[in-house]
Every structure is written in C-alpha cells, then in structure tokens.
Scaffold this active site. Sequence first.
Site, PDB file in Angstrom:
ATOM      1  CB  SER A 145      -0.883   0.023   1.255  1.00  0.00           C
ATOM      2  OG  SER A 145      -1.544   1.270   1.376  1.00  0.00           O
ATOM      3  CE1 TYR A 159      -4.192  -1.877   5.112  1.00  0.00           C
ATOM      4  CE2 TYR A 159      -3.309   0.303   4.601  1.00  0.00           C
ATOM      5  CZ  TYR A 159      -3.846  -0.899   4.186  1.00  0.00           C
ATOM      6  OH  TYR A 159      -4.041  -1.137   2.842  1.00  0.00           O
TER       7      TYR A 159
END
Length: 250
Positions: A145, A159
Amino acid sequence: MSKEKVVIITGAGRGIGAATAKLFANNNYAVCINYKSDEKSASELAKLITCEGGRCITVQADVSCENDVERLFSTVDKTFGAVTVLVNNAGILKKQSKLVDMTAERINSMLSNNVTSYFLCCREAVKRMSTERGGLGGVIVNVSSGAARSGSPNEYIDYAASKGAIDTLTKGLSLEVAAEGIRVNCVRPGLIYTDMHADGGEPERIERLKSIIPLQRGGQPEEVAEAIYWLASDKSSFSTGNYLDLAGGL
Ligand code: NAP
C-alpha cells in the site's frame, strides 16, 4: 515442460482481489478464489467466471492461520496442480485511531492478518515453485500500500506498518529465491474504491482526499488488477524485488 497456469488470489471475493480474479480467468488461468467469511461474494464471482467460460474454485481459508493456508494450497494441488502465480492480496483495516489508543489485541490482529498471512502463503508457494525443490518456477505478487510510504499518521499507523513489512518481505524474498526461478514483486495502491474504507470508519474517505491526488480521483480495482497481471506475466520477466506505485501520483 509446459506449465498449467494456476493462480491463487487471497481475499479474492471482493474489491481488488475480485477484479484480479476476473482478469486472470479471462487470460486462461485456473483461478483459486480465497475468502475468509463473505461466501456470498466469492460464490457470485465464481458463478460469473464460470458463466464466461473460465475455470475457478472458491476456498474458504483464514490466511492468518497456518493450517488453513496449508489446506488452501493442497486443495489447489489436487484440483488444478501446483500454483504458478500467488497474489497475496487479503488484508484488513481497522477504525481510524491514533497509536496512543491502540490495544495489543488490535496490533496483533493487524499483523497476523496482513503480515503473517503473506509469509505463510509465500512459504507454501516457494515450496511448490522453487526449481531447487523440483518446481518449475513461478511468480509472487504482494499487494502492499501507499500507506507504507506515508505512515498514515492519525489514522492507522498499524496498517501502514503492516504494509511496510510487506515491502521488506518482497525485497528479502525476491533476493532469496531469484536463483530458484521465482520472481517476487509488489504493487502499492493508493486510494482505491473498495469496501475497505468503510472498515476504517470513513466510507467516503476518497471523496474527502481526492483533491490532493495529482490525478484528481481515486483508483478503480481494475486498474490495480492490470498492474498485478503485468507483474505476474512474462512481460515483466526481468523485474524482481520491485515496488509498483499505483496512487495517481501521490
Ligand atoms: P476489501 O474490499 O475490504 O477486501 C478485502 C478482502 O480480504 C476480502 O475478500 C476479505 O475476505 C479478505 N480477507 C481479509 N482478511 C483475510 C484473511 N485473514 N483470510 C482470508 N481473506 C481475508 O479490500 P481491498 O481494498 O480490495 O484490499 C485488497 C488489498 O489491497 C489489501 O491488502 C489492502 O490492504 C490493499 N490496499 C487497498 C487499498 C484501497 O484503497 N482499497 C489501498 C492500498 C492497498 P472476505 O470477503 O471473506 O471478508
């Protein structure tokens, strides 16, 4: 020796994984659609692929659990033969929070779902692909990501850090298995229209942030799928250990 084209895509019932499953099926791959709990989405996707003439199976498995991962890969061995492409895509996001309010339970859940899972699936793929172990080689694409670069302060550092670990896994494993016929790369999507933002507590997050994206819009799952497919294909045959950013210029 020719190889049957077999792809395992984790977390493929919805979102980026589902778009990727459709693209591989359209390109004559036998596709394993893994999901954790949303059986309905996974079976609807399988029905669609089958109706269009593709080959696929759905396998329920929580990829953060070792036994489930072993069962996932052995089911594919029995159904289609050994995997030739692994797309590590399954991931979770939790409600936006500062680090100061994060519990150990939340952090451990994030790491087991987003990191341990990728390690376990890579392990099972390498066992089957490595030319040193009698395999015919293969490709692994990890879905990381843009958060690995930004760190996601005030929203979800847990995250972001889990995705940083995926970047490092990609680099290390790519070097470890390069001489064994296996390429390992990753994609780093930015803001993509999927259900994940609702899990983070802000379904409209992309609308809030799209003006700071140079391309002035969020991305579609299909745009990420195309990059995953390219990295899995022979067209990227000299690429390993690389990160492909898909974030509209962010
Ligand atoms: P999504 O629509 O929320 O889908 C997540 C998928 O992961 C679901 O199919 C879910 O299964 C599956 N999953 C979660 N934990 C699992 C586990 N332990 N075992 C098996 N499957 C599991 O999310 P998405 O946006 O498509 O995300 C896909 C990947 O892209 C993730 O790795 C995410 O971090 C990454 N990503 C997304 C964005 C974005 O803006 N959307 C940006 C950057 C990176 P069920 O369907 O059974 O629940």
